[in-house]
Design a protein around this motif. Structure first.
Motif, PDB file in Angstrom:
ATOM      1  N   GLU A   1       0.848  -1.193   0.000  1.00 15.68           N
ATOM      2  CA  GLU A   1       0.000   0.000   0.000  1.00 15.68           C
ATOM      3  C   GLU A   1       0.885   1.245   0.000  1.00 15.68           C
ATOM      4  OE1 GLU A   1      -3.028   1.993   3.151  1.00 15.68           O
ATOM      5  OE2 GLU A   1      -3.240  -0.155   2.823  1.00 15.68           O
ATOM      6  N   GLU A   2       0.652   2.144  -0.952  1.00 18.21           N
ATOM      7  CA  GLU A   2       1.458   3.359  -1.019  1.00 18.21           C
ATOM      8  C   GLU A   2       0.948   4.381  -0.014  1.00 18.21           C
ATOM      9  OE1 GLU A   2       1.851   6.717  -4.208  1.00 18.21           O
ATOM     10  OE2 GLU A   2       3.087   5.001  -4.805  1.00 18.21           O
ATOM     11  N   SER A   3       1.886   4.970   0.715  1.00 12.70           N
ATOM     12  CA  SER A   3       1.552   6.001   1.696  1.00 12.70           C
ATOM     13  C   SER A   3       2.333   7.258   1.369  1.00 12.70           C
ATOM     14  CB  SER A   3       1.927   5.550   3.108  1.00 12.70           C
ATOM     15  OG  SER A   3       1.211   4.426   3.484  1.00 12.70           O
ATOM     16  N   ARG A   4       1.707   8.413   1.533  1.00 11.02           N
ATOM     17  CA  ARG A   4       2.397   9.685   1.388  1.00 11.02           C
ATOM     18  C   ARG A   4       3.050   9.994   2.733  1.00 11.02           C
ATOM     19  NH1 ARG A   4       3.456  11.099  -3.420  1.00 11.02           N
ATOM     20  NH2 ARG A   4       3.664  13.228  -2.764  1.00 11.02           N
TER      21      ARG A   4
ATOM     22  N   ARG B   1      20.280  12.998   9.353  1.00 10.38           N
ATOM     23  CA  ARG B   1      19.273  11.964   9.115  1.00 10.38           C
ATOM     24  C   ARG B   1      17.906  12.636   9.122  1.00 10.38           C
ATOM     25  NH1 ARG B   1      21.384   7.324  13.273  1.00 10.38           N
ATOM     26  NH2 ARG B   1      23.545   7.356  12.594  1.00 10.38           N
ATOM     27  N   ARG B   2      16.978  12.056   8.362  1.00 14.76           N
ATOM     28  CA  ARG B   2      15.621  12.603   8.302  1.00 14.76           C
ATOM     29  C   ARG B   2      14.639  11.602   8.890  1.00 14.76           C
ATOM     30  NH1 ARG B   2      14.878  13.534   2.176  1.00 14.76           N
ATOM     31  NH2 ARG B   2      16.352  11.815   2.117  1.00 14.76           N
ATOM     32  N   ILE B   3      13.676  12.117   9.626  1.00 16.62           N
ATOM     33  CA  ILE B   3      12.589  11.301  10.145  1.00 16.62           C
ATOM     34  C   ILE B   3      11.331  11.692   9.377  1.00 16.62           C
ATOM     35  CG2 ILE B   3      11.170  10.726  12.152  1.00 16.62           C
ATOM     36  CD1 ILE B   3      14.044   9.706  12.346  1.00 16.62           C
ATOM     37  N   MET B   4      10.732  10.697   8.752  1.00 15.74           N
ATOM     38  CA  MET B   4       9.522  10.884   7.958  1.00 15.74           C
ATOM     39  C   MET B   4       8.355  10.218   8.690  1.00 15.74           C
ATOM     40  SD  MET B   4      11.079  12.302   5.356  1.00 15.74           S
ATOM     41  CE  MET B   4      10.029  12.297   3.918  1.00 15.74           C
ATOM     42  N   VAL B   5       7.168  10.781   8.517  1.00 15.73           N
ATOM     43  CA  VAL B   5       5.950  10.187   9.069  1.00 15.73           C
ATOM     44  C   VAL B   5       4.856  10.246   8.008  1.00 15.73           C
ATOM     45  CG1 VAL B   5       6.490  10.751  11.485  1.00 15.73           C
ATOM     46  CG2 VAL B   5       5.182  12.364  10.109  1.00 15.73           C
ATOM     47  N   ALA B   6       3.843   9.426   8.177  1.00 16.27           N
ATOM     48  CA  ALA B   6       2.713   9.434   7.253  1.00 16.27           C
ATOM     49  C   ALA B   6       2.077  10.818   7.244  1.00 16.27           C
ATOM     50  CB  ALA B   6       1.700   8.371   7.651  1.00 16.27           C
ATOM     51  N   ASP B   7       1.661  11.232   6.075  1.00 12.39           N
ATOM     52  CA  ASP B   7       1.078  12.556   5.867  1.00 12.39           C
ATOM     53  C   ASP B   7      -0.041  12.852   6.867  1.00 12.39           C
ATOM     54  OD1 ASP B   7       0.768  15.001   4.620  1.00 12.39           O
ATOM     55  OD2 ASP B   7      -0.538  14.211   3.043  1.00 12.39           O
ATOM     56  N   GLU B   8      -0.926  11.886   7.065  1.00 14.21           N
ATOM     57  CA  GLU B   8      -2.078  12.116   7.950  1.00 14.21           C
ATOM     58  C   GLU B   8      -1.699  12.151   9.434  1.00 14.21           C
ATOM     59  OE1 GLU B   8      -1.855   7.727   6.984  1.00 14.21           O
ATOM     60  OE2 GLU B   8      -1.898   9.541   5.783  1.00 14.21           O
ATOM     61  N   GLU B   9      -0.464  11.772   9.771  1.00 14.69           N
ATOM     62  CA  GLU B   9      -0.020  11.792  11.166  1.00 14.69           C
ATOM     63  C   GLU B   9       0.942  12.945  11.464  1.00 14.69           C
ATOM     64  OE1 GLU B   9      -0.268   7.073  12.188  1.00 14.69           O
ATOM     65  OE2 GLU B   9       1.584   7.803  11.271  1.00 14.69           O
ATOM     66  N   LEU B  10       1.160  13.808  10.487  1.00 14.69           N
ATOM     67  CA  LEU B  10       2.150  14.877  10.631  1.00 14.69           C
ATOM     68  C   LEU B  10       1.817  15.834  11.772  1.00 14.69           C
ATOM     69  CD1 LEU B  10       4.768  16.141   9.580  1.00 14.69           C
ATOM     70  CD2 LEU B  10       3.376  17.496   8.003  1.00 14.69           C
ATOM     71  N   ASP B  11       0.580  16.257  11.899  1.00 16.70           N
ATOM     72  CA  ASP B  11       0.232  17.213  12.968  1.00 16.70           C
ATOM     73  C   ASP B  11       0.478  16.614  14.354  1.00 16.70           C
ATOM     74  OD1 ASP B  11      -0.473  19.204  11.172  1.00 16.70           O
ATOM     75  OD2 ASP B  11      -2.588  18.605  11.128  1.00 16.70           O
ATOM     76  N   SER B  12       0.062  15.373  14.548  1.00 21.98           N
ATOM     77  CA  SER B  12       0.301  14.699  15.836  1.00 21.98           C
ATOM     78  C   SER B  12       1.788  14.527  16.081  1.00 21.98           C
ATOM     79  CB  SER B  12      -0.384  13.331  15.864  1.00 21.98           C
ATOM     80  OG  SER B  12      -1.772  13.471  15.736  1.00 21.98           O
ATOM     81  N   ALA B  13       2.524  14.173  15.038  1.00 18.43           N
ATOM     82  CA  ALA B  13       3.968  13.973  15.165  1.00 18.43           C
ATOM     83  C   ALA B  13       4.668  15.283  15.515  1.00 18.43           C
ATOM     84  CB  ALA B  13       4.532  13.390  13.878  1.00 18.43           C
ATOM     85  N   ARG B  14       4.200  16.401  14.964  1.00 16.19           N
ATOM     86  CA  ARG B  14       4.807  17.705  15.285  1.00 16.19           C
ATOM     87  C   ARG B  14       4.610  18.055  16.764  1.00 16.19           C
ATOM     88  NH1 ARG B  14       3.206  21.046   9.854  1.00 16.19           N
ATOM     89  NH2 ARG B  14       5.032  20.430   8.643  1.00 16.19           N
ATOM     90  N   LYS B  15       3.462  17.710  17.315  1.00 18.86           N
ATOM     91  CA  LYS B  15       3.216  17.960  18.743  1.00 18.86           C
ATOM     92  C   LYS B  15       4.177  17.131  19.595  1.00 18.86           C
ATOM     93  CE  LYS B  15      -1.582  19.195  18.066  1.00 18.86           C
ATOM     94  NZ  LYS B  15      -2.981  18.774  18.191  1.00 18.86           N
ATOM     95  N   ILE B  16       4.398  15.885  19.195  1.00 19.94           N
ATOM     96  CA  ILE B  16       5.334  15.022  19.917  1.00 19.94           C
ATOM     97  C   ILE B  16       6.749  15.565  19.777  1.00 19.94           C
ATOM     98  CG2 ILE B  16       6.337  12.700  19.959  1.00 19.94           C
ATOM     99  CD1 ILE B  16       3.495  11.729  19.016  1.00 19.94           C
ATOM    100  N   LEU B  17       7.107  16.043  18.581  1.00 18.80           N
ATOM    101  CA  LEU B  17       8.423  16.637  18.357  1.00 18.80           C
ATOM    102  C   LEU B  17       8.624  17.852  19.253  1.00 18.80           C
ATOM    103  CD1 LEU B  17      11.094  17.006  16.800  1.00 18.80           C
ATOM    104  CD2 LEU B  17       9.774  18.262  15.069  1.00 18.80           C
ATOM    105  N   ASP B  18       7.636  18.732  19.317  1.00 16.80           N
ATOM    106  CA  ASP B  18       7.738  19.921  20.175  1.00 16.80           C
ATOM    107  C   ASP B  18       7.911  19.521  21.633  1.00 16.80           C
ATOM    108  OD1 ASP B  18       7.488  21.563  17.988  1.00 16.80           O
ATOM    109  OD2 ASP B  18       5.343  21.965  18.306  1.00 16.80           O
ATOM    110  N   ASP B  19       7.162  18.507  22.067  1.00 12.32           N
ATOM    111  CA  ASP B  19       7.279  18.016  23.438  1.00 12.32           C
ATOM    112  C   ASP B  19       8.666  17.426  23.683  1.00 12.32           C
ATOM    113  OD1 ASP B  19       6.193  17.290  26.051  1.00 12.32           O
ATOM    114  OD2 ASP B  19       6.314  15.220  25.297  1.00 12.32           O
ATOM    115  N   ALA B  20       9.166  16.670  22.719  1.00 10.47           N
ATOM    116  CA  ALA B  20      10.493  16.060  22.861  1.00 10.47           C
ATOM    117  C   ALA B  20      11.583  17.115  22.904  1.00 10.47           C
ATOM    118  CB  ALA B  20      10.747  15.086  21.710  1.00 10.47           C
ATOM    119  N   LYS B  21      11.462  18.149  22.096  1.00  9.99           N
ATOM    120  CA  LYS B  21      12.448  19.237  22.120  1.00  9.99           C
ATOM    121  C   LYS B  21      12.407  19.962  23.460  1.00  9.99           C
ATOM    122  CE  LYS B  21      12.894  20.490  17.259  1.00  9.99           C
ATOM    123  NZ  LYS B  21      12.633  21.535  16.269  1.00  9.99           N
ATOM    124  N   GLY B  22      11.233  20.119  24.021  1.00  8.57           N
ATOM    125  CA  GLY B  22      11.080  20.801  25.302  1.00  8.57           C
ATOM    126  C   GLY B  22      11.614  20.003  26.466  1.00  8.57           C
TER     127      GLY B  22
END
Length: 92
Positions: A15-18, A64-85
């Motif tokens: 299955e192709e995922s963006r 290195r780059r970390i990629m996530v599924a397109d539909e999970e990007l907003d949730s992943a950004r919140k986790i990234l912000d939390d991890a940076k904090g």
């Protein structure tokens, strides 16, 4: 060169995922922690350029780059912000 948030595609289980870039960094410890946090929340990260980074001798030149599924990007950004904090601030 792609910019953070740029789209790509990968095929997983027929299955192709963006996917979009979440972060690009040279910090292997932060990458490991971020991937762990994403998986805890049910988001499967896809790491790009890890082998290229190793081949160049671990000089930190190629991030290195970390990629996530397109539909999970907003949730992943919140986790990234939390991890940076959660990083310990440097002392002055």
């Amino acid at each position: 060169m792609s910019q953070p948030g740029s789209a790509a595609a990968w095929t997983l289980k027929g299955e192709e995922s963006r996917v979009k870039e979440l972060i690009r960094t040279n910090d292997p410890v932060f990458i490991s922690y971020l991937k762990h946090r994403l998986r805890e929340e049910g988001i499967e990260p896809f790491e790009l350029d890890s082998h290229t980074s190793i081949v160049e001798g671990s000089l930190g030149i190629l991030p290195r780059r970390i990629m996530v599924a397109d539909e999970e990007l907003d949730s992943a950004r919140k986790i990234l912000d939390d991890a940076k904090g959660s990083e310990i601030p440097e002392r002055e």
